[in-house]
Write an enzyme that holds these catalytic residues in place. Structure first.
Site, short mmCIF file in Angstrom:
data_model
loop_
_atom_site.label_atom_id
_atom_site.label_comp_id
_atom_site.label_asym_id
_atom_site.label_seq_id
_atom_site.Cartn_x
_atom_site.Cartn_y
_atom_site.Cartn_z
N ASP A 173 -18.50 -18.92 -33.75
CA ASP A 173 -17.78 -20.14 -33.38
C ASP A 173 -16.34 -19.91 -32.90
O ASP A 173 -15.60 -20.86 -32.71
CB ASP A 173 -17.77 -21.13 -34.55
CG ASP A 173 -17.17 -20.55 -35.83
OD1 ASP A 173 -16.75 -19.39 -35.82
OD2 ASP A 173 -17.16 -21.28 -36.85
N ASP A 201 -15.10 -11.62 -30.72
CA ASP A 201 -14.43 -12.85 -30.30
C ASP A 201 -13.10 -12.52 -29.62
O ASP A 201 -12.77 -13.06 -28.56
CB ASP A 201 -14.14 -13.75 -31.51
CG ASP A 201 -15.37 -14.42 -32.07
OD1 ASP A 201 -16.19 -14.94 -31.29
OD2 ASP A 201 -15.52 -14.42 -33.31
N GLY A 252 -15.82 -11.17 -35.45
CA GLY A 252 -14.55 -11.69 -34.97
C GLY A 252 -13.82 -10.73 -34.04
O GLY A 252 -13.04 -11.16 -33.18
N ILE A 299 -14.33 -11.06 -39.61
CA ILE A 299 -13.60 -11.93 -40.55
C ILE A 299 -13.77 -11.41 -41.97
O ILE A 299 -14.88 -11.03 -42.37
CB ILE A 299 -14.08 -13.38 -40.44
CG1 ILE A 299 -13.71 -13.95 -39.06
CG2 ILE A 299 -13.47 -14.25 -41.53
CD1 ILE A 299 -14.15 -15.38 -38.85
N GLU A 317 -22.63 -12.52 -36.33
CA GLU A 317 -22.58 -13.76 -37.12
C GLU A 317 -23.92 -14.23 -37.66
O GLU A 317 -23.99 -14.74 -38.78
CB GLU A 317 -21.92 -14.87 -36.29
CG GLU A 317 -20.41 -14.79 -36.22
CD GLU A 317 -19.89 -13.81 -35.18
OE1 GLU A 317 -18.66 -13.74 -34.98
OE2 GLU A 317 -20.71 -13.09 -34.56
#
Length: 277
Positions: A158, A130, A127, A71, A150
């Protein structure tokens, strides 16, 4: 076909007659870091590919030197700066909605009926992990580098890694990777089961993944989308629930022209030809 209407993505068709399409994360100057625009554009692009009857398989990759460096820190910074401007209860409720929306961006990979194959080179961080854990198949180069990053940013991951990664690499391996945030190579990703195959370089990966994707695209689209859906739905079901689900699915779509064509082609020792979906 190329689509340049996105700020953070590019859609390209492998060749004029191919039903394999490339979806490229396209912010190479920022290491393909995930911006606010990405979280709007990515599900829209997947939905567009899903609805397009010319598309059978999607290959997800990154432009430039990396797949995805996570991110964009500027997005994280803007979220934290905006958090303290309103009454606390409403601020936290708004933050929860923002997180849920970002989660949905990643879940859009699973909701796309067509298989999504991740082709990873360079960094796949935070991310990026993810996203690939939501993909149906994952491949990488030897020099690829992964990290569940993270905790280094004082965040509990998350957007899906903590939910999906244990089912891919096992609970103990996922816990070790998430708690240490350590970097690991493409070869270790293969040993862990995160990727199915490691290629020597990016060109070899692109060629190899294209062959795999074309092979999938040549099969019955009803069988392919059914296999994807049943795998995902059965993941969170008990055995008997999963068996009941696939029985219901096949009772709806098994008696198709695809089945007749597959049997006919097998008996005639020819390549089957299926209608678009």
């Amino acid at each position: 076909m190329e689509d340049s209407n996105y700020k953070t993505l590019q859609i390209k068709r492998k060749s004029p007659n191919s039903s394999v399409f490339d979806l490229v994360i396209n912010r190479p100057s920022r290491g393909n870091a995930l911006s606010a625009d990405f979280f709007t554009e990515f599900p829209a692009a997947l939905s567009s590919l899903d609805r397009n009857p010319d598309v059978a398989v999607v290959v997800l990759s990154g432009a430039g030197k990396h797949f995805c460096t996570g991110i964009d820190l500027r997005l994280l910074n803007s979220i934290t700066q905006n958090a303290g401007s309103a009454e606390e209860g409403r601020t936290r409720e708004k933050l929860r909605r923002e997180i849920k929306s970002m989660q949905q961006t990643v879940t859009a990979v699973e909701e796309c009926r067509k298989p999504v194959i991740a082709a990873v080179h360079g960094a796949c961080i935070g991310g990026g992990v993810d996203i690939i854990t939501a993909c149906d198949l994952r491949y990488c180069t030897e020099e690829a580098e992964f990290s569940v990053k993270e905790v280094d940013l004082a965040i509990t991951a998350d957007l899906g890694t903590l939910q999906r990664l244990p089912g891919i690499v096992g609970f103990g391996n996922a816990a070790e990777l998430a708690l240490t945030a350590r970097h690991f190579s493409g070869l270790e990703a293969k040993r862990l089961g995160l990727v199915s195959r490691v290629f020597g370089d990016r060109a070899a990966m692109e060629e190899g993944v294209a062959q795999i994707a074309e092979g999938i695209a040549g099969r019955s689209p009803l069988a392919i989308i059914g296999t994807k859906r049943v795998l995902i739905e059965s993941r969170d079901m008990a055995m008997q629930q999963g068996l009941d689900y696939v029985a219901t699915w096949n009772s709806a779509v098994l008696l198709s022209d695809d089945l007749k064509e597959a049997v006919s082609a097998h008996l005639q020792k020819r390549k089957p030809l299926f209608a678009k979906l």
